[in-house]
Write a protein that holds these residues in place. Sequence first.
Motif, mmCIF file in Angstrom:
data_model
loop_
_atom_site.group_PDB
_atom_site.id
_atom_site.type_symbol
_atom_site.label_atom_id
_atom_site.label_comp_id
_atom_site.label_asym_id
_atom_site.label_seq_id
_atom_site.Cartn_x
_atom_site.Cartn_y
_atom_site.Cartn_z
ATOM 1 N N ARG A 1 1.315 -2.803 -4.386
ATOM 2 C CA ARG A 1 0.702 -3.741 -3.452
ATOM 3 C C ARG A 1 -0.408 -4.558 -4.099
ATOM 4 O O ARG A 1 -1.149 -4.079 -4.961
ATOM 5 C CB ARG A 1 0.150 -2.996 -2.248
ATOM 6 N N TYR B 1 3.375 -3.576 0.903
ATOM 7 C CA TYR B 1 4.760 -3.174 1.131
ATOM 8 C C TYR B 1 5.465 -4.207 2.019
ATOM 9 O O TYR B 1 4.883 -4.730 2.966
ATOM 10 C CB TYR B 1 4.780 -1.798 1.815
ATOM 11 N N SER B 2 6.732 -4.652 1.681
ATOM 12 C CA SER B 2 7.562 -3.950 0.729
ATOM 13 C C SER B 2 7.827 -4.750 -0.543
ATOM 14 O O SER B 2 8.306 -4.210 -1.544
ATOM 15 C CB SER B 2 8.910 -3.624 1.383
#
Length: 480
Positions: free
Chosen positions: A423, A398-399
Amino acid sequence: MAHFNFENMLNEVTKMDAPIQSGPMMRWQKKAAEAGQNHQNAWEENTWKRYSEQGTEFIPNRATTDMDLGHYAIMHDKEEEDSPSKAQYKQHLHDALNKGQNPQDAKVLSFKDKAPKAKEGHINNLKVLYSSGRVSSGPKATTTRQIPQQPDRILDAPELVDDYYLNLLDWSVNNHLAVALGGAVYLWNASSGTISQLCEMTSTDDYISGVSWIKEGNIIAIGTNSGNIQLWDAGQQKLVRTMTGHAARVASMSWNTYILSSGSRTGVIRHDDVRVADHAVAHLNNHSQEVCGLSWSPDGKLLASGGNDNVLNIWDTSLGDDSTPLHTFTHHQAAVKALAWCPWQPQLLASGGGTADRNIRIWNSATGTCLSATDTNSQVCSILWSKEYKELISGHGYSQNQLTIWKYPAMTKVADLTGHTARVLCLTMSPDGSTVASAAADETIRLWKCFAVDKTKSKSGPKPTKDTSSSLSLMNRGIR
């Protein structure tokens, strides 16, 4: 007093930016005096004439001059009330009010506010006085290179386990990409593009938690959720042996010739000699939680281990149950999974922290010092050093779920490679060092050709791989 007068005369002579107070009159001054004109006015007229001849007077800008409005402003006293110019001026006044312009600001002539800028590439010779650049002895080296922003290939990876602590992707020296999907391991031949299934767990409750290719050959180590390690011959698609001893899942493994180091969820690191039946030769106990990162240095002298306890350890080659780490670092504030040794400086180690840390740190293992710390603003899952450039690449969560290329040693960002929608969990590099494979929780594997080999350098053929028959015979020796 005479010397003061002489000094004043000398100052007037040497002061070239002001008119000389004493001395003969100029020709135009004599003519002005004869005509009874004032010297100052004559000087001003002559100065204006001289500047006009040099072309430095203001020139009206016709592009921004309203000729009709100017004509009316000059001639309005002589125009009749209902003349066309009067009506046109009213229309201009109406337009100006609608646009928010003040009619009082309207001018008969419009001039440019600033002098025109110098042409591009113009060099001010005065700046040479303040420059101290070195003379180049040859063509300037290229400082930038083209990095493709799109992946070279995208592979589907269904049932890829979304677990930060697992290591489910690895690339062999024989150009085979291994990926663990749920309870099975699949091989993708990067040379031919074929895909084959190597193995599958017999129990539905068991899954694969880590894969690691041997440095030379076709042997791959597979860690499982039950704590076992399986050694498979990928060429023959045959299970060579199964090594037990861990009490929990094995998520991290690293090879040092015939020694396989593995870390489990209990925090124990075990060294196994795959040549003999009694394979366990040492246990290392310095992590209180799961060991999620393991990496042997290129020269095989040091082992780096990272755990979920936020601890980074560096071990030497001394094998024993009572061994202590050579260095213990507690700088990271989250799990240390991303570990990578520099290929051209074996004493340099890069490590990355999880969500609560987000830092990439460079360590000197010889002195035990931290050389730099870079905040990446996102979870670091994996790090790889380039073999062709002085750069490293990191995978993030993230992000942006991106891959980031960093310039070493400045640790400045070279490029961001985006495309994953979840991710990034694992990174691995092709044998030639030109391509990076990234596996993400979006169940895709993307191949990025971000370290293409420089064609201007001399090309060397691929190194011949060693025959695995001898290693297989050694592994089978003594097994009962």
